[in-house]
Design a protein around this motif. Structure first.
Motif, short mmCIF file in Angstrom:
data_model
loop_
_atom_site.label_atom_id
_atom_site.label_comp_id
_atom_site.label_asym_id
_atom_site.label_seq_id
_atom_site.Cartn_x
_atom_site.Cartn_y
_atom_site.Cartn_z
N PHE A 139 54.31 4.70 -5.06
CA PHE A 139 53.39 4.92 -4.30
C PHE A 139 52.26 3.85 -4.49
N SER A 140 51.51 3.70 -3.37
CA SER A 140 50.53 2.70 -3.59
C SER A 140 49.37 3.00 -3.28
N ALA A 141 48.93 4.50 -2.83
CA ALA A 141 47.73 4.85 -3.08
C ALA A 141 47.78 6.37 -3.20
N LEU A 142 46.58 7.08 -3.62
CA LEU A 142 46.49 8.24 -4.10
C LEU A 142 46.07 8.78 -2.98
N ILE A 143 46.96 8.90 -1.70
CA ILE A 143 46.62 9.76 -0.58
C ILE A 143 47.77 10.59 -0.32
N PRO B 188 37.77 1.08 -11.07
CA PRO B 188 37.10 -0.11 -11.41
C PRO B 188 38.16 -1.37 -11.62
N ARG B 189 39.36 -1.05 -11.86
CA ARG B 189 40.28 -2.22 -12.17
C ARG B 189 41.25 -2.35 -11.02
N THR B 190 40.80 -3.28 -10.20
CA THR B 190 41.82 -3.34 -8.96
C THR B 190 41.82 -5.16 -8.14
N GLU B 191 42.82 -5.40 -8.04
CA GLU B 191 42.81 -6.69 -7.29
C GLU B 191 42.63 -6.62 -5.96
N THR B 192 42.82 -5.52 -5.27
CA THR B 192 42.81 -5.05 -3.93
C THR B 192 41.33 -5.56 -3.52
N ASP B 193 41.33 -6.09 -2.03
CA ASP B 193 40.07 -6.50 -1.38
C ASP B 193 40.27 -6.12 -0.01
N CYS B 194 41.14 -5.28 0.33
CA CYS B 194 41.28 -4.67 1.75
C CYS B 194 41.53 -3.08 1.77
N PHE B 195 40.90 -2.58 2.68
CA PHE B 195 40.92 -1.01 2.78
C PHE B 195 42.29 -0.76 3.53
N HIS C 206 44.45 -9.57 -0.53
CA HIS C 206 44.94 -9.34 -1.96
C HIS C 206 45.23 -7.76 -1.99
N ASP C 207 46.12 -7.27 -2.43
CA ASP C 207 46.56 -5.79 -2.57
C ASP C 207 47.40 -5.41 -3.76
N ASP C 208 47.01 -4.83 -4.69
CA ASP C 208 47.72 -4.68 -5.93
C ASP C 208 48.63 -3.45 -5.80
N LYS C 209 48.54 -2.91 -4.60
CA LYS C 209 49.32 -1.87 -4.33
C LYS C 209 49.04 -0.42 -5.24
N ALA C 210 48.05 -0.46 -5.85
CA ALA C 210 47.84 0.63 -6.88
C ALA C 210 46.69 1.15 -6.60
N HIS C 211 45.52 0.42 -6.17
CA HIS C 211 44.24 0.97 -6.07
C HIS C 211 43.79 0.26 -4.94
N PRO C 212 42.51 1.07 -4.30
CA PRO C 212 41.83 0.56 -3.27
C PRO C 212 40.83 -0.28 -3.75
N PRO C 213 39.96 -0.89 -2.87
CA PRO C 213 38.65 -1.68 -3.34
C PRO C 213 37.76 -0.67 -4.14
N ILE C 214 36.90 -1.43 -4.87
CA ILE C 214 36.06 -0.45 -5.41
C ILE C 214 34.95 0.17 -4.53
N HIS C 215 34.71 1.38 -4.40
CA HIS C 215 33.81 1.95 -3.45
C HIS C 215 33.27 3.03 -3.96
N PRO C 216 32.05 3.61 -3.39
CA PRO C 216 31.69 4.89 -4.02
C PRO C 216 32.35 5.91 -3.79
N THR C 217 32.45 6.96 -4.60
CA THR C 217 33.09 8.20 -4.28
C THR C 217 32.54 9.44 -4.35
N LEU D 87 53.85 5.99 -12.94
CA LEU D 87 53.20 4.80 -13.81
C LEU D 87 52.70 4.15 -12.52
N ASP D 88 51.52 3.25 -12.79
CA ASP D 88 51.22 2.49 -11.73
C ASP D 88 52.29 1.40 -11.34
N CYS D 89 52.35 1.12 -10.02
CA CYS D 89 53.36 0.25 -9.56
C CYS D 89 53.08 -1.24 -9.59
#
Length: 909
Positions: free
Chosen positions: A153-157, A342-349, A391-402, A122-124
């Motif tokens: 985990f903090s990112a899907l990499i 699209p639901r992320t608090e993270t604003d840094c890559f 800001h980093d929610d440790k779960a999702h990256p900032p919103i970007h084109p994929t 589950l999301d952390c």
DNA sequence: GCAAGGTC
């Protein structure tokens, strides 16, 4: 963990299908990955083999969709009339899997039975941890021997995911407890107050917003009410605003190179006399000397990488899209793979993100493709590693084109816009800032400082792709220190202060974000809820106003002295949740404490429910169902708006009043003595008051609150003919309408408190600003006779007016700046002669000035202030650089010599 | 018929 041995079955559960798939692809390295359907059509099951610390595992990877369970009261408390709402603070609650999640539960049941381990992906965050325990509960119920492990985990990499599975930990009970506490508090408070206020108000008032009263739910929630509170508070601030006139000096200079506008470095002054004196000094010595020339390079930085709230705010600002629509469209784009989650608090890559690859994808776009190419060309120097907002929610990256798209045929205009915003925002983030050259010139005119500035944009950089932002450029002539010149124009301009604007959707999101109301995934829901509940409306400019219903509810609780509509309650809860999540407080402790306080508050609110009823009565008609308060107690036609009737009401403090039904548009009101215990409108009509009919009111006074000689029963008239009533009002006052403890202990712009004072109208002439005992209409028949108002002491002596030949009366100022200072003021309404007494002694000549100006003491007592007036642009006027403002004797608004600024028809347009 | 939080 043991290594080696026989293969075990491991059930892996992620929070959403996309994460299950991503993790499965990474762990399996896309080798031997099989996928099959589960019971739920959205939640597939992926299968592959993997070794965890040497232990061969057959991995089954599936997902839930957010929470698997819901908290609710046990059946016997579910029906609204099944219990007293106060019982909901201790009614038993339980977590159940709702019907629409049963398919997912069945999948888990079936798969868990044949597994030895359960690994939770589950999301952390706290909610994710809580969902993990829901999954545990379901799986353990069918398989008691499951070994429970948590993947962090903090990112899907790749690296993160492999590390997570090789370093499994225990699930965090504290995190889950914090959410349990939050859920229970939200449920108990929300349900109890919602039932209470709905059942109290729904049938008692004709709430016009609802087409069907039976469906009208007056909900209360710890997030929706503070959100409403922000809207109401701003609305009140605007209502309370009183425009104030101010004055400023402007200086322009035209040369061969162009024109420079110099602004007064004092900004503006509210004191007209001071402004005129300074202006006169400048006019007498208008030569400007350049004292400073400053040139510097300025950078305008691109925005931070995109978080959910920023996406919502920007879509609202740039496209006027509601936050709800933004999230709906963003979800679509995400589901179709075009943008990231699209639901992320993270604003840094993350430093590990391959930003160049993402830019490369966009090179083929017909509009911004060439910009993407420039970014990738090292020769342009356009690339810049993005900075972050922290800001980093440790779960999702900032919103970007994929995924690249030049637009899909099935996309709506909003899909096109939102995808474009996400791509352009991303490209802007990895670009150099815009560069500008700014020149600031300061001049000295008769000791006063003015400044002008110009800007030339040297490099647009990110602005080339981020078309939503602009950076104005303006050129001014070049100046050298010591240079002197004469102004082309030198003007004394007036303006008025303006109230703040209504909250925009972007403002509202900022308020919520700052106060911690809601989460990035729910803020738009709370805003929508206010609209759905008829608590607020949104205009074409995406600005929010409270409805009568919304304002009445907030007013009611505010009058009780509760801050249930302020963000503090939620903030306190959030603080407690944090304490639980780090083990400083126990769930039981926080629950007991919070619920005990909230129950006390609930019981108190119920005792004071009359405040809610009274607040509602200000805005709504009583319904027929409310027998005790039958509607239709019309006393007379409103003499102020001439459109509505005046009706007898009990105000919020229990005192009687007769108020216009058009409130709040019309605020005409007659406050009745506080000693009235009962008042009933009769069918008797007054013989003398006009315009009729004015119905007489049967009053009953409290014996001990009126002087001897007055009857406790009195058939009275509020039309102005009733001497007995007038005397009782004078003697008893109009009730204890002391607003202390009421609205806005935190704010001085408490409009309702102020409007109460303003509403206290004279019962004879219906005007505010004086009480009936001072009403000149009762003595002279002329309303003009008291135009200097109540803040001035009465005249003592007079001198002939040197301006118009009539006489000037000596008065004493009672304004903040000149309290106690004596002045002569012409008695004639047509003449504006005014002279400080001490100026006579100093030999200064008298002067005429607009009665509305800040230094003129008649201003504060008079009724000169109109409603909301326009901004500076409309008010700006020009006095010729060579003219003498003191001999002008004309309106400073429009220049017309036939009247003065306070009477100017152009004010407020 | 109630909340807010996940997500589809």
């Amino acid at each position: 963990m043991a290594s080696g041995g026989r293969t075990i079955n491991v059930l892996n559960v992620a929070e959403k299908p996309s994460v299950a798939k991503a993790v499965a692809v990474i762990l399996s390295r896309n080798q031997g990955l099989r996928v099959r359907d589960g019971r739920s059509r959205y939640n597939k099951i992926f299968e592959f083999d993997y070794a965890i610390r040497g232990q061969p595992c057959h991995m089954l990877m599936t997902s839930v969709t957010g929470h698997l369970m819901e908290l609710d009261f046990e059946d016997r408390y579910r029906k609204w009339h099944s219990c007293d709402p106060a019982d909901l603070y201790q009614a038993p609650v339980r977590k159940i899997v709702p019907e629409d999640k049963m398919d997912i539960k069945r999948t888990l049941d079936e798969e868990a039975r044949r597994c030895q381990w359960l690994v939770l992906w589950l999301d952390c965050d706290r909610e994710g941890e809580n969902i993990a325990f829901e999954v545990i509960e379901v799986c353990r119920a069918v398989n008691h021997h499951l070994v429970l492990r948590r993947a962090r985990f903090s990112a899907l990499i790749d690296r993160e995911i492999h590390q997570a599975v090789q370093n499994l930990v225990d699930p965090n009970q504290w995190f889950a407890d914090a959410v349990d506490a939050r859920q229970e508090i939200d449920l108990r408070i929300g349900a109890s107050f919602t039932r209470f206020q709905t059942m109290l108000l729904q049938d008692r008032f004709c709430i016009d917003s609802a087409t069907d009263d039976r469906n009208l739910v007056l909900s209360y929630g710890p997030c929706q009410f503070p959100t409403l509170g922000f809207i109401v508070e701003r609305y009140w601030e605007i209502q309370a605003h009183e425009p104030e006139e101010f004055w400023t000096i402007n200086f322009t200079h035209r040369s061969d190179e162009g024109i420079a506008t110099f602004n007064w470095m004092r900004g503006h002054l509210f004191d007209y006399t001071c402004a005129v004196i300074i202006y006169e000094m400048c006019v007498q010595e208008p030569t400007a000397t350049v004292t400073k020339v400053r040139q510097q390079e300025k950078l305008k930085y691109p925005p931070y990488p995109l978080s959910t709230i920023e996406l919502e705010k920007r879509a609202s600002r740039y496209f006027r899209m509601s936050s709800e629509q933004t999230m709906k469209v963003a979800e679509d784009l995400y589901q179709a793979g075009f943008i990231s989650y699209p639901r992320t608090e993270t604003d840094c890559f993350s430093v590990r993100t391959d930003l160049h690859a993402m830019v490369q994808e966009q090179q083929g776009h017909p509009v911004w493709g060439s910009y993407a190419q420039q970014l990738l060309d090292p020769g342009t120097g356009l690339w810049r590693n993005p900075s972050g907002g922290g800001h980093d929610d440790k779960a999702h990256p900032p919103i970007h084109p994929t995924k690249f798209s030049s637009g899909e045929s099935r996309w709506s205009q909003d899909h096109h816009r939102l995808y474009e915003l996400v791509v352009r925002h991303f490209l802007a983030c990895v670009s150099q800032p815009a560069v500008g050259a700014e020149t600031t010139v300061e001049i000295d005119v008769a000791g006063e400082l003015f400044s002008a500035s110009g800007r030339v944009i040297l490099a647009r950089n990110y602005l080339d792709v981020y078309r939503f932002e602009s950076w104005g450029g303006s050129v001014i002539p070049s100046y050298a220190v010591g240079q002197q010149f004469i102004p082309t124009t030198l003007t004394l301009d007036s303006g008025v202060t303006r109230p703040p604007p209504l909250l925009s959707e972007a403002d509202l999101l900022s308020c919520m974000d700052k106060a911690g109301i809601g989460t990035d995934a729910t803020m738009h829901d709370h805003i929508k809820k206010l609209l759905d509940r008829f608590y607020a409306t949104k205009d074409a400019n995406t600005r929010f106003s409270p409805t009568n219903l919304g304002e009445a509810l907030v007013m009611g609780y505010d009058d009780m002295g509760y801050e249930l509509w302020k963000p503090n309650l939620r903030s306190t809860m959030e603080y407690d949740m944090k304490e639980v999540s780090i083990g400083n407080k126990s769930k039981a402790e926080v629950l007991a404490n919070c619920l005990q306080q909230m129950k006390a508050c609930f019981l108190d609110a119920r005792v004071n429910k009359v405040k809610l009823l009274e607040a509602m009565a200000i805005f709504f008609e009583r319904s027929n169902a409310d027998e005790h308060h039958a509607a239709g107690e019309i006393v007379c036609q409103c003499g102020n708006c001439l459109e509505s009737n005046m009706v007898l009401r009990k105000n919020r403090d229990g005192n009687f009043m007769v108020g216009c039904m058009a409130f709040p548009q019309c605020r005409n009101a007659v406050w009745l003595p506080g000693s009235v215990s009962e008042a009933i409108v009769t069918s008797n009509i007054c013989n003398s008051c006009n315009p009729g009919p004015v119905y007489l009111i049967q009053f009953k006074f409290r014996r001990h609150e009126i002087p001897p000689g007055f009857d406790v029963n009195h058939l009275g008239c509020i039309g102005g003919c009733d001497e007995t009533l007038r005397q009782l009002i004078e003697i008893c006052g109009t009730g204890s309408r002391n607003p202390a403890g009421g609205r806005g202990a935190t704010t001085t712009s408490n409009n309702v408190r102020q409007s109460d004072t303003r509403q206290r109208a004279c019962i004879y002439c219906q005007q505010t600003g004086h009480l009936s005992g001072d009403c000149q209409s009762q003595f002279s028949g002329s309303r003009n006779a008291h135009s200097h108002g109540t803040n001035l002491q009465s005249g003592e002596s007079s001198i002939p007016c040197t301006s118009c030949g009539t006489s000037c009366v000596l008065r004493t100022a009672n304004t903040a700046n000149n309290r106690g200072r004596k002045f002569y003021s012409c008695q004639s309404q047509e003449c504006n002669f005014f002279l400080w007494e001490d100026d006579i002694n100093n030999g200064t000549r008298g002067r005429s000035m607009p009665r509305g100006s800040a230094s003129n003491p008649s201003r504060r007592g008079g009724r000169g202030r109109g409603g909301q007036t326009g901004g500076r642009g409309a008010d700006t006027t020009f006095v010729s650089a060579t003219g003498d403002p003191l001999s002008g004797r004309r309106c400073y608004v429009c220049g017309d010599p036939s009247h003065f600024a306070n009477a100017c028809p152009n004010r407020g347009t």
